[in-house]
Write a protein that holds these residues in place. Structure first.
Motif, PDB file in Angstrom:
ATOM      1  N   HIS A 199      65.398  59.222 130.277  1.00 11.90           N
ATOM      2  CA  HIS A 199      64.653  57.978 130.127  1.00 11.90           C
ATOM      3  C   HIS A 199      64.427  56.709 130.406  1.00 11.90           C
ATOM      4  O   HIS A 199      64.491  56.613 130.666  1.00 11.90           O
ATOM      5  CB  HIS A 199      64.749  58.378 128.584  1.00 11.90           C
ATOM      6  CG  HIS A 199      64.453  59.697 127.984  1.00 11.90           C
ATOM      7  ND1 HIS A 199      63.318  60.445 128.026  1.00 11.90           N
ATOM      8  CD2 HIS A 199      65.174  61.019 126.836  1.00 11.90           C
ATOM      9  CE1 HIS A 199      62.760  61.569 127.049  1.00 11.90           C
ATOM     10  NE2 HIS A 199      63.627  61.632 126.581  1.00 11.90           N
ATOM     11  N   TRP A 200      65.960  56.572 130.292  1.00  6.98           N
ATOM     12  CA  TRP A 200      66.257  55.123 130.481  1.00  6.98           C
ATOM     13  C   TRP A 200      67.052  54.821 131.565  1.00  6.98           C
ATOM     14  O   TRP A 200      68.323  54.706 131.684  1.00  6.98           O
ATOM     15  CB  TRP A 200      67.841  54.146 129.478  1.00  6.98           C
ATOM     16  CG  TRP A 200      68.098  53.095 129.795  1.00  6.98           C
ATOM     17  CD1 TRP A 200      68.618  52.468 129.756  1.00  6.98           C
ATOM     18  CD2 TRP A 200      67.054  51.926 128.815  1.00  6.98           C
ATOM     19  NE1 TRP A 200      68.644  51.191 129.054  1.00  6.98           N
ATOM     20  CE2 TRP A 200      67.741  50.348 129.505  1.00  6.98           C
ATOM     21  CE3 TRP A 200      65.125  52.152 128.533  1.00  6.98           C
ATOM     22  CZ2 TRP A 200      66.508  49.627 128.355  1.00  6.98           C
ATOM     23  CZ3 TRP A 200      64.599  50.739 128.651  1.00  6.98           C
ATOM     24  CH2 TRP A 200      65.426  50.011 128.887  1.00  6.98           C
ATOM     25  N   SER A 202      67.997  52.862 134.122  1.00 11.11           N
ATOM     26  CA  SER A 202      68.205  51.415 134.504  1.00 11.11           C
ATOM     27  C   SER A 202      69.074  51.269 135.807  1.00 11.11           C
ATOM     28  O   SER A 202      68.735  50.355 136.108  1.00 11.11           O
ATOM     29  CB  SER A 202      68.906  50.983 133.050  1.00 11.11           C
ATOM     30  OG  SER A 202      70.818  51.531 132.398  1.00 11.11           O
ATOM     31  N   PHE A 289      59.854  54.873 136.275  1.00 11.68           N
ATOM     32  CA  PHE A 289      60.536  53.075 134.850  1.00 11.68           C
ATOM     33  C   PHE A 289      60.196  51.878 135.539  1.00 11.68           C
ATOM     34  O   PHE A 289      60.338  50.979 134.629  1.00 11.68           O
ATOM     35  CB  PHE A 289      62.260  53.648 134.712  1.00 11.68           C
ATOM     36  CG  PHE A 289      62.516  52.709 133.981  1.00 11.68           C
ATOM     37  CD1 PHE A 289      62.917  53.392 133.054  1.00 11.68           C
ATOM     38  CD2 PHE A 289      63.963  51.736 134.831  1.00 11.68           C
ATOM     39  CE1 PHE A 289      64.317  52.706 131.728  1.00 11.68           C
ATOM     40  CE2 PHE A 289      64.407  51.069 133.779  1.00 11.68           C
ATOM     41  CZ  PHE A 289      64.344  51.436 132.403  1.00 11.68           C
ATOM     42  N   TYR A 292      57.328  50.110 134.472  1.00  9.24           N
ATOM     43  CA  TYR A 292      55.798  49.746 133.512  1.00  9.24           C
ATOM     44  C   TYR A 292      57.327  49.808 132.432  1.00  9.24           C
ATOM     45  O   TYR A 292      57.155  49.620 130.855  1.00  9.24           O
ATOM     46  CB  TYR A 292      55.753  51.600 132.574  1.00  9.24           C
ATOM     47  CG  TYR A 292      54.258  51.799 133.406  1.00  9.24           C
ATOM     48  CD1 TYR A 292      53.315  51.337 133.360  1.00  9.24           C
ATOM     49  CD2 TYR A 292      54.650  53.009 134.503  1.00  9.24           C
ATOM     50  CE1 TYR A 292      52.116  51.100 134.412  1.00  9.24           C
ATOM     51  CE2 TYR A 292      53.827  53.430 135.767  1.00  9.24           C
ATOM     52  CZ  TYR A 292      52.385  52.622 135.457  1.00  9.24           C
ATOM     53  OH  TYR A 292      51.696  53.639 136.362  1.00  9.24           O
ATOM     54  N   HIS A 293      59.324  49.292 132.634  1.00  7.76           N
ATOM     55  CA  HIS A 293      60.044  49.277 132.284  1.00  7.76           C
ATOM     56  C   HIS A 293      60.308  47.751 132.010  1.00  7.76           C
ATOM     57  O   HIS A 293      61.901  47.640 131.776  1.00  7.76           O
ATOM     58  CB  HIS A 293      60.135  50.633 131.688  1.00  7.76           C
ATOM     59  CG  HIS A 293      60.314  51.141 130.780  1.00  7.76           C
ATOM     60  ND1 HIS A 293      60.335  51.520 129.380  1.00  7.76           N
ATOM     61  CD2 HIS A 293      60.021  52.710 130.855  1.00  7.76           C
ATOM     62  CE1 HIS A 293      59.236  52.374 128.688  1.00  7.76           C
ATOM     63  NE2 HIS A 293      59.124  53.504 130.091  1.00  7.76           N
ATOM     64  N   THR A 294      60.124  46.998 133.393  1.00  5.55           N
ATOM     65  CA  THR A 294      60.807  45.894 133.837  1.00  5.55           C
ATOM     66  C   THR A 294      59.546  44.668 133.870  1.00  5.55           C
ATOM     67  O   THR A 294      58.038  45.794 134.135  1.00  5.55           O
ATOM     68  CB  THR A 294      61.591  47.189 135.580  1.00  5.55           C
ATOM     69  OG1 THR A 294      60.311  46.775 136.332  1.00  5.55           O
ATOM     70  CG2 THR A 294      62.487  47.507 135.020  1.00  5.55           C
ATOM     71  N   HIS A 298      64.046  41.783 135.815  1.00  5.65           N
ATOM     72  CA  HIS A 298      64.652  43.200 136.362  1.00  5.65           C
ATOM     73  C   HIS A 298      64.597  43.018 137.851  1.00  5.65           C
ATOM     74  O   HIS A 298      65.499  43.978 138.094  1.00  5.65           O
ATOM     75  CB  HIS A 298      64.208  43.871 135.368  1.00  5.65           C
ATOM     76  CG  HIS A 298      63.994  43.879 133.972  1.00  5.65           C
ATOM     77  ND1 HIS A 298      63.349  43.571 133.041  1.00  5.65           N
ATOM     78  CD2 HIS A 298      65.487  43.853 132.781  1.00  5.65           C
ATOM     79  CE1 HIS A 298      63.511  43.719 131.670  1.00  5.65           C
ATOM     80  NE2 HIS A 298      65.008  42.954 131.795  1.00  5.65           N
TER      81      HIS A 298
END
Length: 362
Positions: A199-200, A202, A289, A292-294, A298
């Motif tokens: 999931h994460w 990073s 990721f 859509y998450h940054t 980032h």
């Protein structure tokens, strides 16, 4: 003590027996290393601001290291008992504690250097001296990656570097020790060693042939900033988003990219089980990721190549990781095309990029 503003404020939020012990055994001794607070006090006033409950305050005040630090810096204590007991604030008590310090007269916007630490952190020798050099050279923030190590393993490895009450570990030695004692929460991010968080996603590590690590991370943390003119509203964490809220741009940020200079690691005595489910590394999940998450900040972080070397030699190339970074950049461009020509993306662009991922990147 006087509440006059200081040139440098080191902020230490801490509570609980375990983390208070880590603070007195590792963080505070590392502040006494050569090139840290001894360099910081050259013509500068320094305050170490502890935000902690009364029981932690008593332990810290009684420690020999804190007494040694009090000879070269002012020690300030702020009670955060209400933050760690209130269920509504406990999950972000670290950030709330930092804000409690920043809202006092200890800091002067535009002048005071704020050093953000965790109680389980260890600063390599020369870290604060390097921070001052970076911030005096035009930057407003110094960003570092997270590297977590196993307390039970690293503790013995660091004993040769203790000098009385100080923990004087050269940055290069701290990097090499960390590589040998990685906590599973960090080791899980080594892309070319089997399993990877689902999931994460990073950050990405790549282990080179000589055992060094090359790293790209979407999330870096400010180890130090020049106090902004106006603090943003309280956020969940002090990270890149916080700096954007402060009005800092990417041009204001210095990135610690070399494990032989500015190094900060964290030690963990927590159970050695990764908190996220893991699976085989997937380009599709990583690209998803990234897309859509940054945000742009980032992505700015991720493009920097950060190295931790096991020797004095230059780190070997990591072509697979370099291609992976380029692949994500290609996917970002594809996303821009998809917004303009969605039908073309579905019929032509998407299959081409998927082919690149299958045949070129891996």
């Amino acid at each position: 003590m006087s509440e006059a503003s200081a040139d440098i404020v080191v902020i230490v939020p801490v509570w609980g027996t375990h983390h208070t012990t880590l603070c007195t055994d590792f963080l505070l001794p590392s502040l006494l290393a050569r090139g840290n607070l001894d360099a910081a006090i050259s013509g500068a006033s320094v305050t170490i601001a502890f935000c902690c409950p009364p029981d932690s305050q008593a332990v810290i005040k009684a420690s020999p290291t804190a007494r040694a630090l009090s000879e070269i810096a002012s020690l300030s204590f702020v009670d955060n008992s209400d933050l760690i007991q209130n269920p509504e604030t406990k999950y972000k008590a670290m950030t709330e504690s930092i804000y409690r310090v920043l809202n006092r007269s200890l800091v002067e916007p535009g002048r005071t250097i704020l050093v953000f630490t965790n109680p389980d952190a260890i600063l390599g020798a020369g870290m604060i001296s390097d921070i001052r050099a970076a911030l005096s050279g035009g930057h407003k923030a110094v960003m570092v990656p997270g590297l977590r190590t196993r307390l039970d393993v690293i503790q013995q490895s660091l004993e040769p570097f203790r000098r009385g009450v100080s923990l004087d570990v050269p940055a290069s030695s701290l990097s090499r020790t960390a590589l040998q004692t990685l906590h599973p929460d960090s080791a899980a991010y080594i892309w070319n060693e089997g399993m990877y968080p689902v999931h994460w996603q990073s950050l990405v590590f790549h282990r080179t042939e000589d055992g060094s690590l090359v790293m790209h991370s979407f999330h870096l943390h400010p180890i130090a900033i020049i106090c902004p003119e106006q603090l943003p509203k309280t956020l969940d964490t002090i990270d890149g988003d916080f700096l954007e809220e402060c009005g800092f741009s990417t041009d204001d940020m210095a990135i610690a990219r070399n494990g032989d200079s500015m190094v900060v690691i964290e030690v963990s005595g927590e159970p050695y089980a990764f908190s996220e489910p893991v699976a085989k590394p997937s380009l599709k999940r990583l690209a998803s990721f990234a897309l859509y998450h940054t945000t742009d900040i980032h992505w700015f972080f991720f493009r920097h190549r950060i190295t931790y070397s096991v020797s004095d030699r230059a780190v070997d190339a990591a072509p697979g990781l370099d291609r992976l970074v380029r692949y994500i950049e290609f996917q970002k461009k594809r996303r821009q095309l998809a917004k303009r020509w969605p039908r073309l993306d579905k019929k032509l662009v998407a299959p081409i990029f998927d082919l690149i991922g299958r045949t070129f990147i891996r």
